[in-house]
Design an enzyme around this catalytic site. Sequence first.
Site, PDB file in Angstrom:
ATOM      1  N   HIS A  97      12.718 -11.755 -12.267  1.00 40.71           N
ATOM      2  CA  HIS A  97      13.439 -10.481 -12.346  1.00 40.71           C
ATOM      3  C   HIS A  97      14.970 -10.560 -12.352  1.00 40.71           C
ATOM      4  O   HIS A  97      15.621  -9.536 -12.581  1.00 40.71           O
ATOM      5  CB  HIS A  97      12.985  -9.511 -11.242  1.00 40.71           C
ATOM      6  CG  HIS A  97      11.500  -9.330 -11.195  1.00 40.71           C
ATOM      7  ND1 HIS A  97      10.715  -9.276 -12.328  1.00 40.71           N
ATOM      8  CD2 HIS A  97      10.637  -9.207 -10.153  1.00 40.71           C
ATOM      9  CE1 HIS A  97       9.437  -9.128 -11.977  1.00 40.71           C
ATOM     10  NE2 HIS A  97       9.362  -9.095 -10.678  1.00 40.71           N
ATOM     11  N   CYS A 133       2.584  -4.128   1.465  1.00 40.36           N
ATOM     12  CA  CYS A 133       3.272  -5.403   1.236  1.00 40.36           C
ATOM     13  C   CYS A 133       4.560  -5.391   2.035  1.00 40.36           C
ATOM     14  O   CYS A 133       5.255  -4.381   2.088  1.00 40.36           O
ATOM     15  CB  CYS A 133       3.582  -5.603  -0.243  1.00 40.36           C
ATOM     16  SG  CYS A 133       4.314  -7.224  -0.582  1.00 40.36           S
ATOM     17  N   GLU A 153       1.602  -9.632  -1.409  1.00 34.83           N
ATOM     18  CA  GLU A 153       2.070 -10.954  -1.847  1.00 34.83           C
ATOM     19  C   GLU A 153       0.943 -11.935  -1.501  1.00 34.83           C
ATOM     20  O   GLU A 153       0.709 -12.244  -0.325  1.00 34.83           O
ATOM     21  CB  GLU A 153       3.373 -11.291  -1.091  1.00 34.83           C
ATOM     22  CG  GLU A 153       3.775 -12.753  -1.092  1.00 34.83           C
ATOM     23  CD  GLU A 153       3.886 -13.401  -2.457  1.00 34.83           C
ATOM     24  OE1 GLU A 153       4.751 -12.996  -3.236  1.00 34.83           O
ATOM     25  OE2 GLU A 153       3.090 -14.331  -2.746  1.00 34.83           O
ATOM     26  N   ASN A 197       8.416   0.745 -15.428  1.00 37.38           N
ATOM     27  CA  ASN A 197       7.706   2.040 -15.467  1.00 37.38           C
ATOM     28  C   ASN A 197       8.390   2.987 -14.503  1.00 37.38           C
ATOM     29  O   ASN A 197       8.252   2.796 -13.292  1.00 37.38           O
ATOM     30  CB  ASN A 197       6.278   1.908 -14.947  1.00 37.38           C
ATOM     31  CG  ASN A 197       5.476   0.928 -15.738  1.00 37.38           C
ATOM     32  OD1 ASN A 197       5.356   1.065 -16.943  1.00 37.38           O
ATOM     33  ND2 ASN A 197       4.942  -0.077 -15.068  1.00 37.38           N
ATOM     34  N   SER A 202       0.053 -14.675  -8.714  1.00 40.25           N
ATOM     35  CA  SER A 202       1.445 -14.296  -8.942  1.00 40.25           C
ATOM     36  C   SER A 202       2.170 -14.222  -7.603  1.00 40.25           C
ATOM     37  O   SER A 202       1.636 -13.687  -6.634  1.00 40.25           O
ATOM     38  CB  SER A 202       1.460 -12.916  -9.605  1.00 40.25           C
ATOM     39  OG  SER A 202       2.771 -12.462  -9.734  1.00 40.25           O
ATOM     40  N   CYS A 222      10.338  -5.493  -2.299  1.00 35.77           N
ATOM     41  CA  CYS A 222      11.029  -5.518  -3.598  1.00 35.77           C
ATOM     42  C   CYS A 222      11.499  -4.091  -3.950  1.00 35.77           C
ATOM     43  O   CYS A 222      10.743  -3.122  -3.795  1.00 35.77           O
ATOM     44  CB  CYS A 222      10.101  -6.049  -4.686  1.00 35.77           C
ATOM     45  SG  CYS A 222       9.555  -7.724  -4.371  1.00 35.77           S
ATOM     46  N   CYS A 255       2.136  -1.964 -13.471  1.00 39.73           N
ATOM     47  CA  CYS A 255       2.790  -2.921 -12.576  1.00 39.73           C
ATOM     48  C   CYS A 255       3.706  -2.231 -11.574  1.00 39.73           C
ATOM     49  O   CYS A 255       4.518  -1.390 -11.952  1.00 39.73           O
ATOM     50  CB  CYS A 255       3.654  -3.876 -13.383  1.00 39.73           C
ATOM     51  SG  CYS A 255       2.681  -4.910 -14.413  1.00 39.73           S
ATOM     52  N   CYS A 278      -7.035  -6.834 -11.881  1.00 37.55           N
ATOM     53  CA  CYS A 278      -5.818  -7.036 -11.097  1.00 37.55           C
ATOM     54  C   CYS A 278      -6.171  -6.810  -9.622  1.00 37.55           C
ATOM     55  O   CYS A 278      -6.493  -5.694  -9.219  1.00 37.55           O
ATOM     56  CB  CYS A 278      -4.750  -6.048 -11.582  1.00 37.55           C
ATOM     57  SG  CYS A 278      -3.210  -6.208 -10.713  1.00 37.55           S
ATOM     58  N   CYS A 326       9.415  -1.654  -6.439  1.00 38.87           N
ATOM     59  CA  CYS A 326       7.950  -1.631  -6.302  1.00 38.87           C
ATOM     60  C   CYS A 326       7.480  -0.507  -5.384  1.00 38.87           C
ATOM     61  O   CYS A 326       7.979  -0.350  -4.273  1.00 38.87           O
ATOM     62  CB  CYS A 326       7.504  -2.979  -5.759  1.00 38.87           C
ATOM     63  SG  CYS A 326       5.745  -3.031  -5.385  1.00 38.87           S
ATOM     64  N   GLU A 336      -6.123  -0.681  -3.738  1.00 40.62           N
ATOM     65  CA  GLU A 336      -6.424  -0.350  -5.126  1.00 40.62           C
ATOM     66  C   GLU A 336      -6.633  -1.621  -5.919  1.00 40.62           C
ATOM     67  O   GLU A 336      -6.032  -2.661  -5.624  1.00 40.62           O
ATOM     68  CB  GLU A 336      -5.278   0.471  -5.730  1.00 40.62           C
ATOM     69  CG  GLU A 336      -5.194   1.848  -5.089  1.00 40.62           C
ATOM     70  CD  GLU A 336      -4.145   2.746  -5.710  1.00 40.62           C
ATOM     71  OE1 GLU A 336      -3.202   2.230  -6.324  1.00 40.62           O
ATOM     72  OE2 GLU A 336      -4.287   3.964  -5.568  1.00 40.62           O
TER      73      GLU A 336
HETATM   74  S1  SF4 Z   1       6.427  -6.517  -6.248  1.00 40.08           S
HETATM   75 FE1  SF4 Z   1       4.720  -7.617  -5.286  1.00 40.08          FE
HETATM   76  S2  SF4 Z   1       5.718  -8.861  -3.676  1.00 40.08           S
HETATM   77 FE2  SF4 Z   1       7.218  -7.298  -4.275  1.00 40.08          FE
HETATM   78  S3  SF4 Z   1       6.880  -5.600  -2.806  1.00 40.08           S
HETATM   79 FE3  SF4 Z   1       5.616  -5.183  -4.634  1.00 40.08          FE
HETATM   80  S4  SF4 Z   1       3.584  -6.006  -4.155  1.00 40.08           S
HETATM   81 FE4  SF4 Z   1       5.066  -6.938  -2.719  1.00 40.08          FE
END
Ligand code: SF4
Length: 340
Positions: free
Chosen positions: A215, A109, A160, A289, A191, A113, A332, A102, A116, A89
């Site tokens: 964070h 990934c 990442e 979010n 980022s 995290c 995000c 973006c 996420c 996406e």
């Molecule tokens: S926040 Fe970024 S680095 Fe962390 S799991 Fe999600 S996509 Fe990967």
Amino acid sequence: MPNLRDFTLEALEEYLSDQGQPPWRARQIFRWLARGAKNFEEMTDLPKALRRHLTQTADISLPRLTTQEKGADGTIKLALRLSDGALIETVIIPERDHYTLCLSSQVGCAMGCAFCLTAKMEFRRNLSPGEITGQIILAREILGEEASRLTNLVFMGMGEPLANYEALLTALRNILHPLGFGFSKRRVTVSTSGLVPQLLRLSQEIVVKLAISLHAPEEGLRSQLMPVNRTWPLKELLSVCRRLKLPRGWRITFEYLLLEGINDSRATAQKLAWILRGIPAKINLIPFNPAPGLPFRCPSEERILAFQAELLKAGYTTIIRKSKGRDISAACGQLYARVA
Ligand code: SF4
């Protein structure tokens, strides 16, 4: 068959020189590719015989647009299918006087995290340089007459970026090259969740803006939220940030997701201000979010403002970043592509 979109200009020159072509042919092709040519026949300033030869020996295919969704605030989320069937996406974000794109750098990934949605997808693979820059071409097509207003890029989509270092670097070289996509280095932001060696290397190899997803201002909490911290602890990350050679007047952006009851107290804000001392920093606060499957909540407006006030008091430029595209899951940490 090589995809020529994966080449830097220098690599393209070498590739064509092996076929007896002069360097300026490579420059012509490089320019056509960034302009979004879909096949060699469109490259009308190349001799017909060369066009025919390249059609048989080289690939310039792009990811394929499968769906696009537009949110109430104008954010446009594009789902793109790659040649192996994987989906990624990419999100076009309208700003006051321009658009920001973006970009995704991986399918899924592996960083894990806790907050996420992309982390919930299985990590499939890295994107190639051409799959990264192909997102720009497709976004420009969607924007049509407004394409010239797409001036800013952020690598904050799926993946990442620094875990896909070589492809990222090639893509960035093509993005900044005046004969390529021609973006200003001031308007391209990479980022990272904090891959320390690659961060250092990137800062030595190319100049772009850097954003660090922080964070949490202390090791234990950050390790819980971001497993990368167990390998590259905050202490080392911040020490590298202190040593990065930034162009005059540039600052590193620190992204800070606000999670109710977890990292949003005044005391935490004070700790954050303290650990960033000595770093040319600006801070983006991102209220979480809420999303199904993620066990976090967004703090109240009052708590968010109190957190910001502490950072402002300590002298940091601190912006509360309103996440766009909430209604279409383009905000995000909400990119999640199902592999159909
Ligand atoms: S926040 Fe970024 S680095 Fe962390 S799991 Fe999600 S996509 Fe990967």
